[in-house]
Design an enzyme around this catalytic site. Sequence first.
Site, mmCIF file in Angstrom:
data_model
loop_
_atom_site.group_PDB
_atom_site.id
_atom_site.type_symbol
_atom_site.label_atom_id
_atom_site.label_comp_id
_atom_site.label_asym_id
_atom_site.label_seq_id
_atom_site.Cartn_x
_atom_site.Cartn_y
_atom_site.Cartn_z
ATOM 1 N N GLY A 146 0.824 -1.205 0.000
ATOM 2 C CA GLY A 146 0.000 0.000 0.000
ATOM 3 C C GLY A 146 0.857 1.253 0.000
ATOM 4 C CB CYS A 147 0.176 4.695 -1.205
ATOM 5 S SG CYS A 147 -1.444 4.977 -0.468
ATOM 6 C CE1 TYR A 148 -1.269 8.295 4.092
ATOM 7 C CE2 TYR A 148 -3.151 6.863 3.711
ATOM 8 C CZ TYR A 148 -2.628 8.134 3.860
ATOM 9 O OH TYR A 148 -3.456 9.231 3.778
ATOM 10 C CB ALA A 149 2.203 -0.097 3.709
#
Lengths: 343, 343, 343, 343
Positions: A146-149
């Site tokens: 994921g992008c935040y991850a």
Amino acid sequence: MKVAIIGVTGYSGVELIRILLQHPKVEIVSIHSHSQNGQGIDDYLPHLKQLLSLPLEPIDPVKIMAQTELVFFATPSGISKEIATAFVEADFPVIDLSGDFRLKADGQYEKWYKNSSAPPDFLQTAHYGLADFYRKPTSKLIANPGCYATGTLVSLAPLVQKKIIEPTSIIVDAKSGLSGAGKNLSESSHFVNSNENMTLYKMNSHQHIPEIMQQLQKWNAEVPAIQFSTSLIPVTRGIFITSYARSSQKMTQEDVWHLYQDFYQEKYFVRIQEQESYPNLRQIIGSNFCDIGVAYNEVTNIITVVTVLDNLVKGAAGQAVQNLNHLAGWDEKTGLEMIPIYP
Amino acid sequence: MKVAIIGVTGYSGVELIRILLQHPKVEIVSIHSHSQNGQGIDDYLPHLKQLLSLPLEPIDPVKIMAQTELVFFATPSGISKEIATAFVEADFPVIDLSGDFRLKADGQYEKWYKNSSAPPDFLQTAHYGLADFYRKPTSKLIANPGCYATGTLVSLAPLVQKKIIEPTSIIVDAKSGLSGAGKNLSESSHFVNSNENMTLYKMNSHQHIPEIMQQLQKWNAEVPAIQFSTSLIPVTRGIFITSYARSSQKMTQEDVWHLYQDFYQEKYFVRIQEQESYPNLRQIIGSNFCDIGVAYNEVTNIITVVTVLDNLVKGAAGQAVQNLNHLAGWDEKTGLEMIPIYP
Amino acid sequence: MKVAIIGVTGYSGVELIRILLQHPKVEIVSIHSHSQNGQGIDDYLPHLKQLLSLPLEPIDPVKIMAQTELVFFATPSGISKEIATAFVEADFPVIDLSGDFRLKADGQYEKWYKNSSAPPDFLQTAHYGLADFYRKPTSKLIANPGCYATGTLVSLAPLVQKKIIEPTSIIVDAKSGLSGAGKNLSESSHFVNSNENMTLYKMNSHQHIPEIMQQLQKWNAEVPAIQFSTSLIPVTRGIFITSYARSSQKMTQEDVWHLYQDFYQEKYFVRIQEQESYPNLRQIIGSNFCDIGVAYNEVTNIITVVTVLDNLVKGAAGQAVQNLNHLAGWDEKTGLEMIPIYP
Amino acid sequence: MKVAIIGVTGYSGVELIRILLQHPKVEIVSIHSHSQNGQGIDDYLPHLKQLLSLPLEPIDPVKIMAQTELVFFATPSGISKEIATAFVEADFPVIDLSGDFRLKADGQYEKWYKNSSAPPDFLQTAHYGLADFYRKPTSKLIANPGCYATGTLVSLAPLVQKKIIEPTSIIVDAKSGLSGAGKNLSESSHFVNSNENMTLYKMNSHQHIPEIMQQLQKWNAEVPAIQFSTSLIPVTRGIFITSYARSSQKMTQEDVWHLYQDFYQEKYFVRIQEQESYPNLRQIIGSNFCDIGVAYNEVTNIITVVTVLDNLVKGAAGQAVQNLNHLAGWDEKTGLEMIPIYP
């Protein structure tokens, strides 16, 4: 290499088209969508006129496997766990940009995504493709992070792997542009609501938290949890993460900077800023770079890490292509040396 | 009450005009500026046409004291420490929106503002006008707090006064719109640089840090320092502060909320959100409100406080008028019940 | 082909770097600037880290001609008319992005740019590089058109060349993003002034008017003048031009559309929208496309032409590279098939 | 005066609350909504906390007429034509902000709003409340003009009433911020679609065209039609209209300016800029002003009129309150002297 893209009308799918059209070793052979079958993609997305005119086809796994060598899923969560199974069972390469194959522990997907998970053995098999850290995929089924991850893990990796921080002291203050909220209409992505505004939208409840914890604990089992909140800022693209953690020993500003500089020496897509300099969001937009600046507060021992990435490139389509490069055995930079759009 | 405004062309001065023109007990008698003498304010600021047509006059303390009852300084730092002395010596009421009279400890102003300070006895005398906390000014010279300082102090007051947090655990992640950077042209406030961008501009070095520490230590001498950084977000008005601190004892989300709810019960301009609800920036723009939401992470014991305020109202001109109301003995809400502009 | 860029730190220069780094037949050999000599470009522009690390060198024509085969000037108006002369006299290829070599008629440059002009014979020799119209440059000195001029001329060419409109009826309502105002700090490009705002800044007085008239009159000597105004809209990139003219005979919506469709059939970079469909600004950002939609009002006989382009690509660096391709005899699309950045 | 507001959760309704809460002669007694009955308005709109806590009540005409003296409809088109009838039949004062009672000619409402119209006699009776022109309402049923219509009519009135232009030469190029598109979610008001973008959305087909024509022809029957298009610009509030028309006789820049200056001398809310000066959008935001600048092209005889207004104030709630003031016989400025929010 001939590839297909499923879920091509979302923002990640559109960005995948932009990157793959400029990739020297890849040809997009077919594109697929549940919703707009038959129409040419350039009718639907006028910016693609003269650049790509494939029709939006229905999803026929047998046909796709016959015509291509790899398939990308750029679908929302909940789709690939159903449709990708036919490909995975046939040992056909799949790179999935959704959250469906990222979480290994039993019950985690159900808890965070409020939905039944993919078959457990597929979850175990899937390769979590944090591309700057894993250059040899262990499976043909790649779960793209994921992008935040991605931003959070790149931001914290040196601190957590080197075990120099207090395990309960991690705080992640993450801000995202609106493309991160997807193309579905919602109150929070209505222009009048988000323009000239900043809104905290998920306090310790974002669905990227479990994949972050899964990876952090792989690096250092002592980290029990993190404080993690996400806010929307009025920009289209980009994630700006400010991470904080308390050093468990006295350090200096210079020590912290050298730690990051050395740690990321060999990772092309992570650029460490000069000392006492912090990246701004614009300097990576349109590119696969993740830029980092660090600081150290000598009174409180708090380390601050400022991290920026383009949620649609490094946080989605770019990292997916980086994983493709790894899988195909190409140089990881192939097709990914896009210059940031500036200004 | 007849008042004068010195430094009327900056953003705080313009906002002071907006508020005072609608204040039922105040009349703006004269306005003053170093730079645009003689011109009508409505020539310089066309939005004021038909609303205020006073000329921009030179600064003549004797004349101002003869014609008015109180003077506001909305000048940049470094001006009022020179010009306000004539008024202070005459015991004439002064409300100063700049940083010139806020810091009491010897050498602090010099250190943070890189300039010689106002006379030390004036610094000692000056009343630090944190208006929701001090309703009876102790001096006719009021040092109006800085915008970041106001938001940070309101955000942290319950935690620090009640001594429920670890003293070295305070982290303040503050974001501001561009009007906070003032009307002077600069690289960071150039549209092309700030639009679609987010930039961290001062890491543990903002000049509001010393006034925050001065006040926090007045409330609780054990707090040695805070981690404090400031970023620019692409909006015109508004400050969004996320503060973090670690509770020194186990609490619940509800405990934290009740603490804030009770603490601010009697303070009209501080509005505590419903539980598990966080304010957005837009809900206070144009008003004197400071809105707060709180959270508690039960694993890490981190308390998160989300605070929003309009930097030009509660963070500058609005609080200045609130201090005027205190000084004059009027209801603190007089002239300050502006409805936020929404949408 | 080895090239040099002079004036590399302005927005057009930076965009030229982005395009040329991805051009398969060009190598940037040296970059030059009056102001930042010696420093590496990636220190000055952090988005270029790891992508280009050339130093900013002083401008030495002899050395540049020895080391390269062509030079771009991306300097503000007033520079190349002085510095380019050494190159032009040596018959060395020059592509000038400024206004210095565009105006042929005596006294025009002086009138509109308030400055002495380049030598008159150079003005006569220079090739006005409206690249979609002139594919065989008539000189090695190419005057790259202005951003507004490019959009306006592409917008009006079919109407003016085919002589179907009343000659005095042309109205051009042009809007530009802030990057068009350049990187120099100014009141109008201060974020707080331009955000949430729209401002008409030049009423019949923009310096691109004479080059537009020069070209329109080349196409049709009967057009005496146009109504032309320019406004700023709060976006970073992009020009949105709405042009109006009154048809001198009765037509239909379909007639007008076919006129444009046929006229631009062979010009790759001009894309005509479907009938009754109008381009939006975002669909061309980052690309060399100029997209057009047309309408016809059957009561008033007014033809409306909606035209969008990226001021830094088609309106500057992209068209400059298109002219380079023409000059070198390469396919005009070489290095210019960038996909628009969307979203 | 006690008033009720029906349709209070849309942007015009919310703005009506902001204005009426500060109006010295009005009390909001009840607020009504189809959709959110029972909930407190401040739960739904947190910016109103401590300012208005009325519940959202169902719409009961008998009860409303018993408790109040006038009702505002801030509902979308199609609602008041049904619900307002009960009030109108009882001769109870109604100010309707929607398009339901504006069009008098048979079949016009059906054609432009694709819906059955209000009863024809109500349409005939209704007073078209162009408030700067009609200070004595001819009916207790006031049809408040549309936002684009208000700006366009104020912009063209001197030219059309004085008959100095060619009747078929009128072109109106209107741009609006996103609040004009309402609070309903739509593709065009999705942040990612509208940010950094400009889109022409209605070419000669906006539903305000018939009310503009109805009024223009009342002033001058010779005007057969106008060219009228509407675009979205990425701001929250504000309409920026550029109108063009060709003078039927030779004039000067100064003539045109004097025409406007004299024409609007007595109209407080229309402010004519200095000669050769044009209003920007921001200078009227939050206020009831409509600001105008004019130009004249001496070669083409084109007159350009630049007009700005806040679509939610002068274009909706502000003009509605101005009409209330007219109806009640109060000074038209009562409660409407809000200072524009600047910056």
